[in-house]
Motif scaffolding. Sequence first.
Motif, PDB file in Angstrom:
ATOM      1  N   UNK A   1       0.769  -1.422   0.068  1.00 21.35           N
ATOM      2  CA  UNK A   1       0.393   0.018   0.044  1.00 21.35           C
ATOM      3  C   UNK A   1       1.014   1.297   0.373  1.00 21.35           C
ATOM      4  N   UNK A   2       2.642   0.977   0.708  1.00 21.92           N
ATOM      5  CA  UNK A   2       2.695   2.199   0.291  1.00 21.92           C
ATOM      6  C   UNK A   2       4.470   1.601   0.508  1.00 21.92           C
ATOM      7  N   UNK A   3       4.804   1.883  -0.880  1.00 17.64           N
ATOM      8  CA  UNK A   3       6.471   1.810  -1.440  1.00 17.64           C
ATOM      9  C   UNK A   3       7.301   3.606  -1.183  1.00 17.64           C
TER      10      UNK A   3
ATOM     11  N   UNK B   1       8.954   0.097 -10.275  1.00 13.99           N
ATOM     12  CA  UNK B   1       7.751   0.179  -9.612  1.00 13.99           C
ATOM     13  C   UNK B   1       6.255   0.813  -9.967  1.00 13.99           C
ATOM     14  N   UNK B   2       6.909   1.992  -9.961  1.00 18.00           N
ATOM     15  CA  UNK B   2       5.684   2.660 -10.239  1.00 18.00           C
ATOM     16  C   UNK B   2       4.753   2.185 -11.650  1.00 18.00           C
ATOM     17  N   UNK B   3       5.691   0.976 -12.287  1.00 21.50           N
ATOM     18  CA  UNK B   3       4.674   1.118 -14.105  1.00 21.50           C
ATOM     19  C   UNK B   3       3.478   0.158 -13.724  1.00 21.50           C
TER      20      UNK B   3
ATOM     21  N   UNK C   1      -3.349   0.387  -5.375  1.00 22.94           N
ATOM     22  CA  UNK C   1      -3.787   0.709  -4.749  1.00 22.94           C
ATOM     23  C   UNK C   1      -2.522   1.384  -3.962  1.00 22.94           C
ATOM     24  N   UNK C   2      -1.751   1.835  -4.031  1.00 25.15           N
ATOM     25  CA  UNK C   2      -0.473   2.232  -3.010  1.00 25.15           C
ATOM     26  C   UNK C   2      -0.072   3.427  -3.855  1.00 25.15           C
TER      27      UNK C   2
ATOM     28  N   UNK D   1      -0.260  10.558 -10.513  1.00 26.23           N
ATOM     29  CA  UNK D   1      -1.277  10.162  -9.901  1.00 26.23           C
ATOM     30  C   UNK D   1      -1.430   9.343  -8.074  1.00 26.23           C
ATOM     31  N   UNK D   2       0.024   9.013  -8.076  1.00 26.44           N
ATOM     32  CA  UNK D   2       0.272   7.890  -7.046  1.00 26.44           C
ATOM     33  C   UNK D   2       1.667   8.036  -6.202  1.00 26.44           C
ATOM     34  N   UNK D   3       2.802   9.126  -7.420  1.00 23.93           N
ATOM     35  CA  UNK D   3       3.942   8.681  -6.984  1.00 23.93           C
ATOM     36  C   UNK D   3       4.170  10.798  -6.741  1.00 23.93           C
ATOM     37  N   UNK D   4       5.076  10.382  -5.500  1.00 22.34           N
ATOM     38  CA  UNK D   4       6.474  11.741  -5.694  1.00 22.34           C
ATOM     39  C   UNK D   4       7.134  12.332  -5.022  1.00 22.34           C
ATOM     40  N   UNK D   5       7.900  12.396  -5.942  1.00 20.88           N
ATOM     41  CA  UNK D   5       9.079  12.879  -5.507  1.00 20.88           C
ATOM     42  C   UNK D   5       9.628  13.561  -4.290  1.00 20.88           C
ATOM     43  N   UNK D   6      10.523  13.177  -3.304  1.00 20.95           N
ATOM     44  CA  UNK D   6      11.098  14.655  -1.890  1.00 20.95           C
ATOM     45  C   UNK D   6      12.315  14.290  -2.424  1.00 20.95           C
TER      46      UNK D   6
END
Length: 391
Positions: free
Chosen positions: A50-52, A66-68, A76-77, A112-117
């Motif tokens: 659910x969270x990576x 992983x995102x692919x 739903x991750x 939509x579901x991935x972000x960079x920190x």
Amino acid sequence: MPTPQAVLPHRAIGDFFSPASFWFPERLCESAWIEHAPFAYWLMEAHRPSLLVELGTYWGYSFFAFCQAVRDLGLPARCFAVDTWQGDDQAGRYGEEVFESVSAYNKAHYSAFAALMRVTFDGAAPSFADHSIDLLHIDGRHACEDVSHDFAVWLPKLSSRGIVVFHDVSERKPDFDVWRLWSELREKHPHFEFPHGHGLGILAVGEEISPRLRALFDADGILSLQIRQAYARLGSAVTDRIERLDVGRVLELKQADLAGHVVELARVKADLAGHVVELARVKADLADHVVELARVNADLATHKVELARVNADLVAHAAELARLQADLTVERSHSAKFAADLEAIKHSASWRITGPLRLAATAFGLLWRTLTSRRAKQRRRRSNESKRSED
């Protein structure tokens, strides 16, 4: 009909593969993680996190693999990539182009579901609640103390289903001793290891392990060897295909470059033809200028002759002027002498004595001219009267 013993290994190894294992990565970029994409797809399908969170992303190959899987499996991750994108003394330093490339790709495909920190690993840890992360990929600095520190900081963040993936567990280069930590951890936790692609270690730190992952961790002997060999073959197939794509891209670039050179050659030929025409025009102009120069030189020779003649005349005129000036000087001298003689005569006694005679002579001359004029008028009158009488 094969015996059950012969069928069993094939059935068993099939549990560790799915259609996702044969996907091809969409994000192609520089990475030492290239050959682990097939297993990453299967892992995402088997684990369904659910969270990576990924620590160390660089150009983003593993993160976008992983995102692919999240996108294509419909999971739903939520996915987070943590990196400063400045490099270090191991990976080398690099400029903003790396982060800009990763950011643009994420925005175009997975925002939509991935972000960079963009922060240090320690700086990002407080942003995640304890026991929240199902899958943690650690691929930052590779010194044992560094990766041990990262594991210790992030361990409380892992959920009861927590899986940790370590890269470079097979590397033995200086300052690359992830294997030391890996050797310690695999004695304490369920795990599986791939030696190919610099080594990939999968570690279960949570108590809840899915049946498919439990089967992977329990595989040993021939089955574990088959799993490793199969994913090594799939990984090398990815490398081979990328290399073929690279060769194809190089060929396309060379063909495009060649086409550009052909166009440039045509342009150069056209320019050359234009220069030939221009050269012919310049030669014609030069011939005209040569003729004109010959004419000018002839005129110049004529003018030189004329100038010599004028100079000779000028010399002659100068000599004549000098002669006239000398004569004038002589005449002036004579005039001065004559004036002096005349003045001397005017003041002499004889001049005064002969004064009445000069006056009489002047009066006689005047009388003589008057008589002569009258006689001439009378002759003209008689001549005119004679002509009228004859008419």
